[in-house]
Scaffold this active site. Structure first.
Site: not given
Length: 125
Positions: A88-90, A95, A97
């Site tokens: 799911g890394q876009t 980074h 969360h």
């Protein structure tokens, strides 16, 4: 090659900063106070962190929690990292969360991140 939005810090509202990392509020927050901890060095994977960067980020996570506790008084937290497109890394700049959680933000929080606000937050990133 597309410019990295996390490397262009002039465009970001940095709320905390340390030697190797900084923190900003998420542009698409899952919950009030959703914070991102971002290393200053550009790389994509959590597994590429140096020990120095890891320690620095750990300290900034704790500073971020203290700030969020003062600003929003959450009842709990989820901390997560997406590593790779399949996960799911876009944005291909690491980074982390920090998502504040509040009593009643979902009906049954059991299972933590697995049930966190499904389909509630539109994401265009």
């Amino acid at each position: 090659m597309m410019e990295c939005i996390f490397c262009n810090t002039e465009e970001l509202e940095i709320i905390l900063e340390s030697q190797f990392s900084f923190a900003i509020f998420d542009k698409y927050p899952v919950n009030k106070g959703h914070l991102l901890i971002i290393p200053k060095r550009h790389f994509s994977s959590f597994f590429e962190l140096s020990k120095e960067e890891m320690n620095d980020i750990y300290d900034l996570i704790n500073q971020g929690k203290e700030k969020l506790d003062k600003l929003y008084s959450p009842d709990g937290y989820n901390i997560g990292v997406n590593v790779g497109e399949t996960a799911g890394q876009t944005i291909m700049h690491l980074h982390i969360h920090i998502i504040p959680r509040y009593k009643g933000d979902i009906e049954n929080p059991r299972g933590g991140i697995r049930k966190l606000m499904p389909n509630l937050v539109p994401y265009d990133g």
